[in-house]
Scaffold this motif. Structure first.
Motif, PDB file in Angstrom:
ATOM      1  N   ALA A   4       0.827  -1.208   0.000  1.00 23.66           N
ATOM      2  CA  ALA A   4       0.000   0.000   0.000  1.00 23.66           C
ATOM      3  C   ALA A   4       0.863   1.259   0.000  1.00 23.66           C
ATOM      4  N   ALA A   5       2.085   1.154   0.540  1.00 24.11           N
ATOM      5  CA  ALA A   5       2.984   2.307   0.606  1.00 24.11           C
ATOM      6  C   ALA A   5       3.669   2.587  -0.727  1.00 24.11           C
ATOM      7  N   LEU A   6       3.401   1.753  -1.748  1.00 25.89           N
ATOM      8  CA  LEU A   6       4.052   1.926  -3.055  1.00 25.89           C
ATOM      9  C   LEU A   6       3.243   2.797  -3.997  1.00 25.89           C
ATOM     10  N   ARG A   7       2.221   3.466  -3.512  1.00 28.64           N
ATOM     11  CA  ARG A   7       1.337   4.216  -4.407  1.00 28.64           C
ATOM     12  C   ARG A   7       2.075   5.335  -5.140  1.00 28.64           C
ATOM     13  N   ASP A   8       3.109   5.916  -4.515  1.00 29.90           N
ATOM     14  CA  ASP A   8       3.857   6.966  -5.210  1.00 29.90           C
ATOM     15  C   ASP A   8       4.501   6.439  -6.487  1.00 29.90           C
ATOM     16  N   GLU A   9       4.876   5.151  -6.495  1.00 32.39           N
ATOM     17  CA  GLU A   9       5.511   4.583  -7.673  1.00 32.39           C
ATOM     18  C   GLU A   9       4.522   4.414  -8.829  1.00 32.39           C
ATOM     19  N   VAL A  10       3.234   4.387  -8.510  1.00 32.23           N
ATOM     20  CA  VAL A  10       2.223   4.273  -9.564  1.00 32.23           C
ATOM     21  C   VAL A  10       2.304   5.474 -10.499  1.00 32.23           C
ATOM     22  N   TYR A  11       2.633   6.630  -9.956  1.00 29.14           N
ATOM     23  CA  TYR A  11       2.611   7.869 -10.726  1.00 29.14           C
ATOM     24  C   TYR A  11       4.005   8.316 -11.174  1.00 29.14           C
ATOM     25  N   ASP A  12       5.032   7.604 -10.749  1.00 33.01           N
ATOM     26  CA  ASP A  12       6.395   7.910 -11.185  1.00 33.01           C
ATOM     27  C   ASP A  12       7.091   6.600 -11.503  1.00 33.01           C
ATOM     28  N   ARG A  13       6.834   6.102 -12.711  1.00 32.75           N
ATOM     29  CA  ARG A  13       7.345   4.787 -13.090  1.00 32.75           C
ATOM     30  C   ARG A  13       8.835   4.794 -13.392  1.00 32.75           C
ATOM     31  N   SER A  14       9.488   5.958 -13.324  1.00 31.47           N
ATOM     32  CA  SER A  14      10.896   6.033 -13.688  1.00 31.47           C
ATOM     33  C   SER A  14      11.776   5.235 -12.732  1.00 31.47           C
ATOM     34  N   PHE A  15      11.311   5.009 -11.495  1.00 33.24           N
ATOM     35  CA  PHE A  15      12.132   4.257 -10.551  1.00 33.24           C
ATOM     36  C   PHE A  15      11.441   2.969 -10.110  1.00 33.24           C
ATOM     37  N   SER A  16      10.362   2.588 -10.791  1.00 31.99           N
ATOM     38  CA  SER A  16       9.616   1.403 -10.396  1.00 31.99           C
ATOM     39  C   SER A  16      10.059   0.183 -11.202  1.00 31.99           C
ATOM     40  N   THR A  17      10.122  -0.961 -10.534  1.00 28.72           N
ATOM     41  CA  THR A  17      10.484  -2.207 -11.204  1.00 28.72           C
ATOM     42  C   THR A  17       9.293  -3.157 -11.295  1.00 28.72           C
ATOM     43  N   TRP A  18       8.092  -2.659 -10.991  1.00 32.61           N
ATOM     44  CA  TRP A  18       6.912  -3.507 -11.040  1.00 32.61           C
ATOM     45  C   TRP A  18       5.794  -2.750 -11.771  1.00 32.61           C
ATOM     46  N   GLY A  19       4.773  -3.481 -12.196  1.00 30.44           N
ATOM     47  CA  GLY A  19       3.652  -2.838 -12.857  1.00 30.44           C
ATOM     48  C   GLY A  19       3.050  -3.702 -13.943  1.00 30.44           C
ATOM     49  N   VAL A  20       2.156  -3.102 -14.724  1.00 28.34           N
ATOM     50  CA  VAL A  20       1.413  -3.807 -15.772  1.00 28.34           C
ATOM     51  C   VAL A  20       1.996  -3.454 -17.128  1.00 28.34           C
ATOM     52  N   ASP A  21       2.203  -4.465 -17.965  1.00 30.23           N
ATOM     53  CA  ASP A  21       2.728  -4.288 -19.318  1.00 30.23           C
ATOM     54  C   ASP A  21       1.665  -4.771 -20.302  1.00 30.23           C
ATOM     55  N   PHE A  22       1.332  -3.929 -21.280  1.00 26.04           N
ATOM     56  CA  PHE A  22       0.308  -4.281 -22.259  1.00 26.04           C
ATOM     57  C   PHE A  22       0.888  -4.903 -23.519  1.00 26.04           C
ATOM     58  N   GLY A  23       2.205  -4.965 -23.635  1.00 28.60           N
ATOM     59  CA  GLY A  23       2.811  -5.607 -24.790  1.00 28.60           C
ATOM     60  C   GLY A  23       2.269  -5.052 -26.090  1.00 28.60           C
ATOM     61  N   HIS A  24       1.773  -5.940 -26.953  1.00 28.56           N
ATOM     62  CA  HIS A  24       1.209  -5.537 -28.243  1.00 28.56           C
ATOM     63  C   HIS A  24      -0.323  -5.491 -28.180  1.00 28.56           C
ATOM     64  N   HIS A  25      -0.863  -5.322 -26.972  1.00 31.00           N
ATOM     65  CA  HIS A  25      -2.305  -5.206 -26.757  1.00 31.00           C
ATOM     66  C   HIS A  25      -3.060  -6.486 -27.088  1.00 31.00           C
ATOM     67  N   HIS A  26      -2.364  -7.613 -27.099  1.00 29.28           N
ATOM     68  CA  HIS A  26      -3.032  -8.903 -27.228  1.00 29.28           C
ATOM     69  C   HIS A  26      -3.187  -9.554 -25.861  1.00 29.28           C
ATOM     70  N   GLY A  27      -2.775  -8.860 -24.815  1.00 30.50           N
ATOM     71  CA  GLY A  27      -2.855  -9.380 -23.461  1.00 30.50           C
ATOM     72  C   GLY A  27      -2.167  -8.428 -22.504  1.00 30.50           C
ATOM     73  N   MET A  28      -1.980  -8.890 -21.279  1.00 31.66           N
ATOM     74  CA  MET A  28      -1.346  -8.090 -20.243  1.00 31.66           C
ATOM     75  C   MET A  28      -0.480  -8.977 -19.373  1.00 31.66           C
ATOM     76  N   SER A  29       0.527  -8.359 -18.739  1.00 31.60           N
ATOM     77  CA  SER A  29       1.316  -9.076 -17.743  1.00 31.60           C
ATOM     78  C   SER A  29       1.512  -8.176 -16.535  1.00 31.60           C
ATOM     79  N   TRP A  30       1.522  -8.806 -15.377  1.00 28.75           N
ATOM     80  CA  TRP A  30       1.693  -8.102 -14.107  1.00 28.75           C
ATOM     81  C   TRP A  30       3.012  -8.552 -13.481  1.00 28.75           C
ATOM     82  N   THR A  31       3.954  -7.637 -13.314  1.00 29.51           N
ATOM     83  CA  THR A  31       5.180  -7.917 -12.573  1.00 29.51           C
ATOM     84  C   THR A  31       4.997  -7.346 -11.175  1.00 29.51           C
ATOM     85  N   LEU A  32       5.139  -8.191 -10.170  1.00 31.06           N
ATOM     86  CA  LEU A  32       4.818  -7.800  -8.799  1.00 31.06           C
ATOM     87  C   LEU A  32       6.049  -7.276  -8.060  1.00 31.06           C
ATOM     88  N   PRO A  33       5.825  -6.468  -7.027  1.00 35.75           N
ATOM     89  CA  PRO A  33       6.926  -6.142  -6.120  1.00 35.75           C
ATOM     90  C   PRO A  33       7.425  -7.425  -5.434  1.00 35.75           C
TER      91      PRO A  33
END
Length: 247
Positions: free
Chosen positions: A161-190
């Motif tokens: 829950a304390a990672l919310r700042d990283e949601v809005y500044d992805r420059s230093f984040s190593t986790w998140g959602v990737d849409f690739g070529h829009h044929h699907g999605m992947s979630w990389t977790l903390p």
């Protein structure tokens, strides 16, 4: 563990767990560290009414994937009816510290001729929509903000829950959602610590293209939490009275 009190019957594994959609199977995958889990689960169970639960067991983690029909409860006064709606809940229980976990939901790389795919997310929603002349399909799940909110209610490690700042500044984040070529999605977790668990919902809804365009019903249908999905399963009586984990 997902749904430990729900009766189930063990099945023989015959294929990769997937949701069949008009644009091909929506297939799921998990990578722990640099190692992808096999397409076939170690254990596969039938619950009730077309619901199945797949499980992979490794020394560092247990991974489960529930596949289920889903009723998003769209108000018929405002929304055109869906053709169908299917959902998955993915869960990982860490048995040791894990630096990197990736979960994916992907349609075939080659979509049918005439189909276009694109990002269709919104606040707290990661989504793609695929459409041709006759059908509109939306696949949705948690975005980074929703994952942080899930941590508050116990569907993910509370420290996330304390990672919310990283949601809005992805420059230093190593986790998140990737849409690739829009044929699907992947979630990389903390990173996960021993004893942590995380649940992620994925919903696929489709309808005739003209109806979906008028009222965005497929988009509205793909926004539940894993708690809502699991609650629908436990609210229905099991049709088969097998004991939990019975062979």
């Amino acid at each position: 563990m997902l749904l430990p009190a729900v009766p189930r019957t063990r099945l023989r594994c015959v294929g990769q767990p997937a949701i069949e959609t008009p644009f091909g199977p929506l297939a799921f995958g998990t990578t722990i560290g640099n190692t992808g889990l096999p397409l076939l689960p170690d254990e596969w169970y039938e619950l009730s009414s077309g619901r199945t639960l797949a499980r992979w067991v490794r020394p560092e983690a247990q991974v489960e994937l529930l596949l289920t029909p889903y009723d998003p409860g769209l108000d018929p006064e405002y929304w055109e009816p869906l053709t169908d709606c299917r959902a998955a809940v993915w869960r990982i229980d860490a048995l040791a510290p894990i630096e990197r976990v990736r979960f994916s939901a992907d349609l075939p790389v080659r979509l049918p001729e005439g189909a276009d795919a694109g990002w269709d997310g919104g606040q707290a929603l990661a989504a793609i929509t695929v459409e041709d002349e006759t059908t509109r399909l939306t696949v949705g799940g948690d975005d980074e903000e929703a994952i942080c909110c899930a941590a508050v209610v116990g569907e993910a490690p509370r420290r996330w829950a304390a990672l919310r700042d990283e949601v809005y500044d992805r420059s230093f984040s190593t986790w998140g959602v990737d849409f690739g070529h829009h044929h699907g999605m992947s979630w990389t977790l903390p990173p996960l610590e021993e004893g942590d668990h995380c649940e992620l919902p994925v919903v696929a809804a489709w309808a005739p293209a003209d109806a979906a365009e008028r009222c965005a019903n497929t988009w509205q249908a793909v926004m539940p939490s894993s708690k809502a999905l699991l609650g629908q399963v436990t609210a229905l009586p099991a049709q088969r009275a097998g004991a939990p984990d019975a062979d």
